[in-house]
Scaffold this active site. Structure first.
Site, PDB file in Angstrom:
ATOM      1  N   THR A   1      91.824  53.598  -7.908  1.00 34.22           N
ATOM      2  CA  THR A   1      91.513  54.828  -8.642  1.00 34.22           C
ATOM      3  C   THR A   1      92.718  55.777  -8.577  1.00 34.22           C
ATOM      4  OG1 THR A   1      89.157  54.575  -8.180  1.00 34.22           O
ATOM      5  CG2 THR A   1      89.906  56.773  -8.821  1.00 34.22           C
TER       6      THR A   1
ATOM      7  N   PHE B   1      86.794  61.441  -5.023  1.00 25.67           N
ATOM      8  CA  PHE B   1      87.587  60.349  -5.597  1.00 25.67           C
ATOM      9  C   PHE B   1      87.632  59.142  -4.665  1.00 25.67           C
ATOM     10  CE2 PHE B   1      89.862  62.268  -9.201  1.00 25.67           C
ATOM     11  CZ  PHE B   1      89.708  63.618  -8.956  1.00 25.67           C
ATOM     12  N   ASP B   2      87.364  57.985  -5.223  1.00 27.95           N
ATOM     13  CA  ASP B   2      87.713  56.737  -4.548  1.00 27.95           C
ATOM     14  C   ASP B   2      89.255  56.690  -4.435  1.00 27.95           C
ATOM     15  OD1 ASP B   2      87.614  53.914  -3.758  1.00 27.95           O
ATOM     16  OD2 ASP B   2      88.341  53.533  -5.810  1.00 27.95           O
ATOM     17  N   ALA B   3      89.773  55.932  -3.458  1.00 24.64           N
ATOM     18  CA  ALA B   3      91.229  55.841  -3.297  1.00 24.64           C
ATOM     19  C   ALA B   3      91.802  54.611  -4.013  1.00 24.64           C
ATOM     20  CB  ALA B   3      91.591  55.816  -1.809  1.00 24.64           C
TER      21      ALA B   3
ATOM     22  N   ASP C   1      86.712  53.318  -9.492  1.00 24.98           N
ATOM     23  CA  ASP C   1      86.889  52.141 -10.349  1.00 24.98           C
ATOM     24  C   ASP C   1      85.890  51.031 -10.052  1.00 24.98           C
ATOM     25  OD1 ASP C   1      88.238  51.616  -7.824  1.00 24.98           O
ATOM     26  OD2 ASP C   1      88.982  49.791  -8.784  1.00 24.98           O
TER      27      ASP C   1
END
Ligand SMILES: [Mg+2]
Length: 234
Positions: free
Chosen positions: A14, A9-11, A182
């Protein structure tokens, strides 16, 4: 869809609410430096910072140059003689306090974590990203799997960044990995570069892409992180 054993996961944008963190950090810093804490000034700073980050993604500017330039340019634009480097240092400390999660983010990552290896892949600096990670509670789900570009010395969308993450997580088969983020220009293009499947979280409901993003090819697209559990089960 295939079964994914690893979710990267991107932080910011997102799971973490970067706009909220940036806003509170900018206002807190501006007040101390004698800069008007107005929406207009926040917008101006944010556009200067955003442009520099795009240049980092393209390899045109280093992280250190970005930190030196962003407030120096902003202060020059508003006609202030305050020190841009000092403002950057104060801003970084304040940004580290902004650990707000986006709505539904924690419930979502909890819902999909069972039986999977979960990791955070973020472009940024440890001085801000580590405290935000701890403050948000993401450690409960992700443990030590936090990969910050400023610590690895490479960033998304470089293939080398993803190679390093795969190596550290012991990933042999990249078809079992899903990158979720995102940003077309860092997350999705990076996944494409590293031949890892991608899920674009199109939170801004974009229908058109800029030139810099045109090359990115998401395998899946959702409009909110909360749509992820259903997508993974489909
Ligand atoms: Mg992002």
């Amino acid at each position: 869809m295939p079964n994914f054993d690893y979710l990267l996961f991107d932080a910011d944008g997102t799971l973490l609410d970067f706009e909220a963190a940036e806003r509170q950090a900018f206002f807190a810093t501006a007040v101390v430096l004698g800069v008007d804490p107005t929406e207009e000034n926040l917008k101006l700073y944010s556009s200067i910072n955003g442009a520099l980050w795009k240049q980092i993604e393209l390899g045109e500017v280093t992280n250190a140059e970005m930190q030196r330039l962003r407030f120096t340019r902003f202060l020059a634009a508003v006609g202030s003689d305050a020190d841009g480097i000092a403002m950057n240092a104060a801003y970084m400390v304040n940004l580290g306090k902004g650990s707000q999660l986006l709505p539904g983010a924690m419930d979502t990552v909890r819902a999909v974590a069972a039986g999977r290896t979960m990791a955070i892949i973020t472009n940024g600096l440890p001085v801000t990203q580590r405290p935000r990670y701890e403050g948000s509670g993401l450690r409960e789900v992700f443990g030590d799997n936090l990969f910050i570009s400023g610590e690895l010395g490479v960033q998304k969308p470089e293939k080398r960044y993803f190679d390093l993450v795969c190596e550290k997580l012991g990933i042999a088969d990249r078809r079992r990995v899903l990158v979720i983020g995102d940003s077309l220009s860092s997350d999705i293009l990076g996944g494409n570069n590293a031949e890892i499947p991608t899920c674009w979280v199109n939170t801004k409901w974009w229908t058109e892409r800029g030139d810099a993003q045109a090359k990115a090819r998401p395998d899946y697209t959702i409009r909110s992180i909360t749509e992820l559990p259903a997508l993974l089960e489909s």
